[in-house]
Design a protein around this motif. Sequence first.
Motif, PDB file in Angstrom:
ATOM      1  N   ILE A   1       0.835  -1.201   0.000  1.00 49.57           N
ATOM      2  CA  ILE A   1       0.000   0.000   0.000  1.00 49.57           C
ATOM      3  C   ILE A   1       0.872   1.255   0.000  1.00 49.57           C
ATOM      4  CG2 ILE A   1      -1.741   1.296   1.268  1.00 49.57           C
ATOM      5  CD1 ILE A   1      -2.799  -1.337   2.370  1.00 49.57           C
ATOM      6  N   GLY A   2       1.935   1.245   0.807  1.00 50.23           N
ATOM      7  CA  GLY A   2       2.833   2.388   0.836  1.00 50.23           C
ATOM      8  C   GLY A   2       3.473   2.652  -0.512  1.00 50.23           C
ATOM      9  N   PHE A   3       3.844   1.582  -1.213  1.00 47.69           N
ATOM     10  CA  PHE A   3       4.477   1.741  -2.523  1.00 47.69           C
ATOM     11  C   PHE A   3       3.485   2.302  -3.536  1.00 47.69           C
ATOM     12  CE2 PHE A   3       6.038   0.003  -6.623  1.00 47.69           C
ATOM     13  CZ  PHE A   3       7.259   0.645  -6.646  1.00 47.69           C
ATOM     14  N   LEU A   4       2.261   1.816  -3.535  1.00 51.05           N
ATOM     15  CA  LEU A   4       1.253   2.312  -4.473  1.00 51.05           C
ATOM     16  C   LEU A   4       0.945   3.785  -4.226  1.00 51.05           C
ATOM     17  CD1 LEU A   4      -1.213  -0.732  -4.595  1.00 51.05           C
ATOM     18  CD2 LEU A   4       0.498  -0.068  -6.294  1.00 51.05           C
ATOM     19  N   ILE A   5       0.845   4.175  -2.951  1.00 49.77           N
ATOM     20  CA  ILE A   5       0.617   5.582  -2.638  1.00 49.77           C
ATOM     21  C   ILE A   5       1.806   6.428  -3.094  1.00 49.77           C
ATOM     22  CG2 ILE A   5       0.372   7.240  -0.752  1.00 49.77           C
ATOM     23  CD1 ILE A   5      -1.213   5.119   0.771  1.00 49.77           C
ATOM     24  N   ALA A   6       3.028   5.918  -2.874  1.00 48.35           N
ATOM     25  CA  ALA A   6       4.227   6.648  -3.294  1.00 48.35           C
ATOM     26  C   ALA A   6       4.267   6.816  -4.806  1.00 48.35           C
ATOM     27  CB  ALA A   6       5.477   5.910  -2.807  1.00 48.35           C
ATOM     28  N   VAL A   7       3.851   5.794  -5.543  1.00 48.81           N
ATOM     29  CA  VAL A   7       3.825   5.889  -7.007  1.00 48.81           C
ATOM     30  C   VAL A   7       2.874   6.992  -7.454  1.00 48.81           C
ATOM     31  CG1 VAL A   7       3.173   4.706  -9.137  1.00 48.81           C
ATOM     32  CG2 VAL A   7       4.513   3.501  -7.404  1.00 48.81           C
ATOM     33  N   ALA A   8       1.673   7.022  -6.865  1.00 44.20           N
ATOM     34  CA  ALA A   8       0.685   8.036  -7.241  1.00 44.20           C
ATOM     35  C   ALA A   8       1.173   9.440  -6.882  1.00 44.20           C
ATOM     36  CB  ALA A   8      -0.650   7.739  -6.559  1.00 44.20           C
ATOM     37  N   LEU A   9       1.645   9.621  -5.641  1.00 43.33           N
ATOM     38  CA  LEU A   9       2.129  10.930  -5.218  1.00 43.33           C
ATOM     39  C   LEU A   9       3.390  11.340  -5.979  1.00 43.33           C
ATOM     40  CD1 LEU A   9       1.700  10.805  -1.324  1.00 43.33           C
ATOM     41  CD2 LEU A   9       0.391  12.170  -2.949  1.00 43.33           C
ATOM     42  N   GLY A  10       4.319  10.400  -6.105  1.00 44.69           N
ATOM     43  CA  GLY A  10       5.585  10.710  -6.758  1.00 44.69           C
ATOM     44  C   GLY A  10       5.412  11.074  -8.216  1.00 44.69           C
ATOM     45  N   PHE A  11       4.544  10.350  -8.915  1.00 40.56           N
ATOM     46  CA  PHE A  11       4.327  10.652 -10.333  1.00 40.56           C
ATOM     47  C   PHE A  11       3.642  12.007 -10.487  1.00 40.56           C
ATOM     48  CE2 PHE A  11       1.787  10.478 -14.250  1.00 40.56           C
ATOM     49  CZ  PHE A  11       2.799  10.213 -15.165  1.00 40.56           C
ATOM     50  N   GLY A  12       2.621  12.256  -9.654  1.00 43.08           N
ATOM     51  CA  GLY A  12       1.920  13.538  -9.740  1.00 43.08           C
ATOM     52  C   GLY A  12       2.827  14.724  -9.443  1.00 43.08           C
ATOM     53  N   LEU A  13       3.595  14.617  -8.358  1.00 46.43           N
ATOM     54  CA  LEU A  13       4.520  15.698  -8.023  1.00 46.43           C
ATOM     55  C   LEU A  13       5.647  15.814  -9.045  1.00 46.43           C
ATOM     56  CD1 LEU A  13       4.783  15.175  -4.159  1.00 46.43           C
ATOM     57  CD2 LEU A  13       3.677  17.079  -5.338  1.00 46.43           C
ATOM     58  N   GLY A  14       6.078  14.674  -9.602  1.00 49.49           N
ATOM     59  CA  GLY A  14       7.127  14.704 -10.619  1.00 49.49           C
ATOM     60  C   GLY A  14       6.682  15.437 -11.872  1.00 49.49           C
ATOM     61  N   VAL A  15       5.429  15.216 -12.287  1.00 51.10           N
ATOM     62  CA  VAL A  15       4.885  15.934 -13.441  1.00 51.10           C
ATOM     63  C   VAL A  15       4.780  17.422 -13.125  1.00 51.10           C
ATOM     64  CG1 VAL A  15       2.846  16.237 -14.899  1.00 51.10           C
ATOM     65  CG2 VAL A  15       3.663  13.935 -14.366  1.00 51.10           C
ATOM     66  N   LEU A  16       4.344  17.744 -11.901  1.00 51.21           N
ATOM     67  CA  LEU A  16       4.239  19.146 -11.498  1.00 51.21           C
ATOM     68  C   LEU A  16       5.601  19.834 -11.526  1.00 51.21           C
ATOM     69  CD1 LEU A  16       2.466  21.441 -10.291  1.00 51.21           C
ATOM     70  CD2 LEU A  16       3.045  20.547  -8.027  1.00 51.21           C
ATOM     71  N   VAL A  17       6.617  19.143 -11.007  1.00 56.66           N
ATOM     72  CA  VAL A  17       7.959  19.718 -10.973  1.00 56.66           C
ATOM     73  C   VAL A  17       8.569  19.790 -12.364  1.00 56.66           C
ATOM     74  CG1 VAL A  17      10.333  19.296 -10.172  1.00 56.66           C
ATOM     75  CG2 VAL A  17       8.415  19.058  -8.590  1.00 56.66           C
ATOM     76  N   GLY A  18       8.360  18.746 -13.164  1.00 54.61           N
ATOM     77  CA  GLY A  18       8.994  18.688 -14.477  1.00 54.61           C
ATOM     78  C   GLY A  18       8.311  19.486 -15.552  1.00 54.61           C
TER      79      GLY A  18
END
Length: 255
Positions: free
Chosen positions: A62-79
Motif C-alpha cells: 500500500i505504501g508503494f502504491l501511494i508513493a507511485v501516485a504521489l511521486g508521479f503527480g509531483l514529478g509531473v508538477l515539478v517537471g
Amino acid sequence: MLAIFVAFVAVWQLVYSFGLVSRIILPSPLETAEEIVAIGANMLSGGYLLASFRVTAKEVLIGFLIAVALGFGLGVLVGETKLGERAVLPYLVAIDTMPKVAFAPIFISWLGFGISSKVALAAFIATFPIVVGTAAGLHAADENARMLFKTMGASRWQTLFKLKIPTGMPHLFTGLKIAAIGVVAGAITAEFVGGGQGFGHLIRTASSQLSTPRVFALIIYLSLLGLATFWSVVWIQHRFVFWHKDGTRRGQPGE
C-alpha cells in the motif's frame, strides 16, 4: 555469485569460531539457518509468523502504491511547470534531507499505532525518488522531437503523454526501483517505533530477548520481501519498456 555466497558464509563462520565478535551479537551461520527453516515452516503451516509477514507485506504494498501516485503527480508538477520547479521542488528537497526516522513518531501521533502510520512512513520515504525520476524523465525527450510535435500542432497534453512520458519511462523506473527498496525500510522503521504486528515488531522483540539468530533470520526474510518488490518493478519495466536495455537485464540491479 554462488562462490561469493560460499566465501561470505565461510568468513562468517571463521569470525564466529575464533570469537572475533561476541557470540551474543553474532550467531553462527548454522544457528541462523535453523531459524530460517523454523520461520519458514511456521509460515508454511499458516502460523502466526505468516500473519505477521502479511501485515508487513501489506504495509509495503500500500505504501508503494501511494508513493507511485504521489511521486508521479509531483514529478509531473515539478517537471512540467515553473511553479513546481521553483516553488515545490525546494520544499521537497528540504524535506528529503531530513532524517526519515524522526518522522515516525509524528506519523504515529497523527495516525495512531495501526497500519496507517506504517503505510504513511513507507510512502513518505519512497515518494521522493519517484518524483526525481519522473521529473528527470520529462526532460529527457530530444529537442528535435519536441520541435516536431510543436510543428505538427500537438497540444501540451499530447506532447506530455505521447512524447515526454514514453521517452522518460527509463528514468521513472529508476526512481521506482530505488523506491521499492526504501519502502520496506520505511515500514520496518515505523514498526520499530510504533509496534504493531509485523516483522519489525518481531525483530524488536527478539532483539530485546538477545535472540540474535531469530533477528538475523527475520532480517533475511525482509530482504527477500525487498528483493521481490524490486524485481517486480524490474519485470514490469522489461514488459513495458522492452526497448530500453539497462544493467538489471544483465544481472546488475540499477541503471
